[in-house]
Scaffold this motif. Sequence first.
Motif, PDB file in Angstrom:
ATOM      1  N   VAL A  81       0.745  -1.369  -0.063  1.00  5.83           N
ATOM      2  CA  VAL A  81      -0.003  -0.035   0.148  1.00  5.83           C
ATOM      3  C   VAL A  81       0.738   1.200  -0.286  1.00  5.83           C
ATOM      4  N   THR A  82       0.600   2.084  -0.858  1.00  8.66           N
ATOM      5  CA  THR A  82       1.532   3.505  -1.020  1.00  8.66           C
ATOM      6  C   THR A  82       0.578   4.314   0.095  1.00  8.66           C
ATOM      7  N   GLU A  83       1.299   5.422   0.497  1.00  8.42           N
ATOM      8  CA  GLU A  83       0.946   6.463   1.283  1.00  8.42           C
ATOM      9  C   GLU A  83      -0.202   7.225   0.343  1.00  8.42           C
ATOM     10  N   GLN A  84       0.016   7.343  -0.873  1.00  8.29           N
ATOM     11  CA  GLN A  84      -1.052   8.057  -1.884  1.00  8.29           C
ATOM     12  C   GLN A  84      -2.360   7.328  -1.550  1.00  8.29           C
ATOM     13  N   ARG A  85      -2.106   5.921  -1.791  1.00  8.01           N
ATOM     14  CA  ARG A  85      -3.344   5.151  -1.711  1.00  8.01           C
ATOM     15  C   ARG A  85      -4.085   5.432  -0.424  1.00  8.01           C
ATOM     16  N   VAL A  86      -3.487   5.276   0.461  1.00  7.85           N
ATOM     17  CA  VAL A  86      -4.406   5.519   1.876  1.00  7.85           C
ATOM     18  C   VAL A  86      -4.795   6.959   1.744  1.00  7.85           C
ATOM     19  N   GLN A  87      -4.075   7.874   1.361  1.00  7.60           N
ATOM     20  CA  GLN A  87      -4.551   9.105   1.540  1.00  7.60           C
ATOM     21  C   GLN A  87      -5.639   9.590   0.709  1.00  7.60           C
ATOM     22  N   GLN A  88      -5.891   8.907  -0.475  1.00  4.62           N
ATOM     23  CA  GLN A  88      -7.163   8.813  -1.322  1.00  4.62           C
ATOM     24  C   GLN A  88      -8.198   8.126  -0.674  1.00  4.62           C
ATOM     25  N   HIS A  89      -8.160   7.348   0.023  1.00  6.56           N
ATOM     26  CA  HIS A  89      -9.332   6.578   1.070  1.00  6.56           C
ATOM     27  C   HIS A  89      -9.702   7.577   1.998  1.00  6.56           C
ATOM     28  N   LEU A  93      -5.481   9.234   7.316  1.00  5.87           N
ATOM     29  CA  LEU A  93      -4.893   7.855   7.622  1.00  5.87           C
ATOM     30  C   LEU A  93      -3.303   8.004   6.947  1.00  5.87           C
ATOM     31  N   HIS A  94      -2.461   7.225   7.487  1.00  6.99           N
ATOM     32  CA  HIS A  94      -1.347   6.850   7.017  1.00  6.99           C
ATOM     33  C   HIS A  94      -0.931   5.356   7.543  1.00  6.99           C
ATOM     34  N   ILE A  95       0.031   4.822   6.317  1.00  9.34           N
ATOM     35  CA  ILE A  95       0.041   3.409   6.332  1.00  9.34           C
ATOM     36  C   ILE A  95       0.695   2.994   7.357  1.00  9.34           C
ATOM     37  N   ALA A  96       1.750   3.935   7.905  1.00  6.77           N
ATOM     38  CA  ALA A  96       2.568   3.648   9.173  1.00  6.77           C
ATOM     39  C   ALA A  96       1.797   3.290  10.497  1.00  6.77           C
ATOM     40  N   GLY A  97       0.568   3.942  10.377  1.00  7.37           N
ATOM     41  CA  GLY A  97      -0.368   3.795  11.496  1.00  7.37           C
ATOM     42  C   GLY A  97      -1.048   2.315  11.512  1.00  7.37           C
ATOM     43  N   PHE A  98      -0.845   1.545  10.303  1.00  8.00           N
ATOM     44  CA  PHE A  98      -1.462   0.113  10.329  1.00  8.00           C
ATOM     45  C   PHE A  98      -0.689  -0.783  10.852  1.00  8.00           C
ATOM     46  N   TYR A  99       0.695  -0.815  10.993  1.00  9.96           N
ATOM     47  CA  TYR A  99       1.921  -1.682  11.325  1.00  9.96           C
ATOM     48  C   TYR A  99       1.583  -1.933  12.877  1.00  9.96           C
ATOM     49  N   PRO A 100       1.244  -0.964  13.895  1.00 11.51           N
ATOM     50  CA  PRO A 100       1.354  -1.657  15.145  1.00 11.51           C
ATOM     51  C   PRO A 100       0.064  -2.733  15.317  1.00 11.51           C
ATOM     52  N   SER A 101      -0.983  -2.487  14.909  1.00 12.36           N
ATOM     53  CA  SER A 101      -2.052  -3.607  14.981  1.00 12.36           C
ATOM     54  C   SER A 101      -1.567  -4.660  14.092  1.00 12.36           C
ATOM     55  N   LEU A 102      -1.176  -4.437  12.914  1.00 12.55           N
ATOM     56  CA  LEU A 102      -0.922  -5.674  12.086  1.00 12.55           C
ATOM     57  C   LEU A 102       0.112  -6.703  12.873  1.00 12.55           C
ATOM     58  N   HIS A 103       1.018  -6.146  13.363  1.00  9.78           N
ATOM     59  CA  HIS A 103       2.161  -6.743  14.218  1.00  9.78           C
ATOM     60  C   HIS A 103       1.291  -7.432  15.104  1.00  9.78           C
TER      61      HIS A 103
END
Length: 169
Positions: A81-89, A93-103
Amino acid sequence: MTATPAGPDTTMEAIGRAVTEGRAGDVASARQELLALWSAIGVTGDPLHRCTLAHHLADLHEDPAQALAWDVRALDAADAVTEQRVQQHHAGLHIAGFYPSLHLNLADDYRRLGSFDAAAEHITAAGEHAPHLPQDAYGDLLRTALDEVAEAVSRRDSAKRTSAPGPAA
């Protein structure tokens, strides 16, 4: 400047409806809907869709091995996922914020399977990404869950956490 989506994201809306259905107790139907969406998206489809769907579908599995398979898919998709794609949604949101929950989810899956070394690796990774968590109720929830899972790993406890998302044990 972020781009505004051309229109509603019907796939994300469908994922949201299925997740709501699952949280309301109709886990089997929610799983079926998400699996049908997964088939429609395909393994090379939009990584934001794949990440979101897999992340939520994992929570609908009581079996930690099944949850693990979907959580691995979610992390793999997040890496695409690119930052641009997350921002389009959503501009906030920022993709970096997904990683704590995913891990965190991967750590909890591995812990429940008794693979404590792998669980500890993902707790460490989640902790490294934790500064990207928002300073709000959601961020607090994840920070608390990180502490709970880390403590359970240190005790070599593989029991499901009462605070874990998903179907009741």
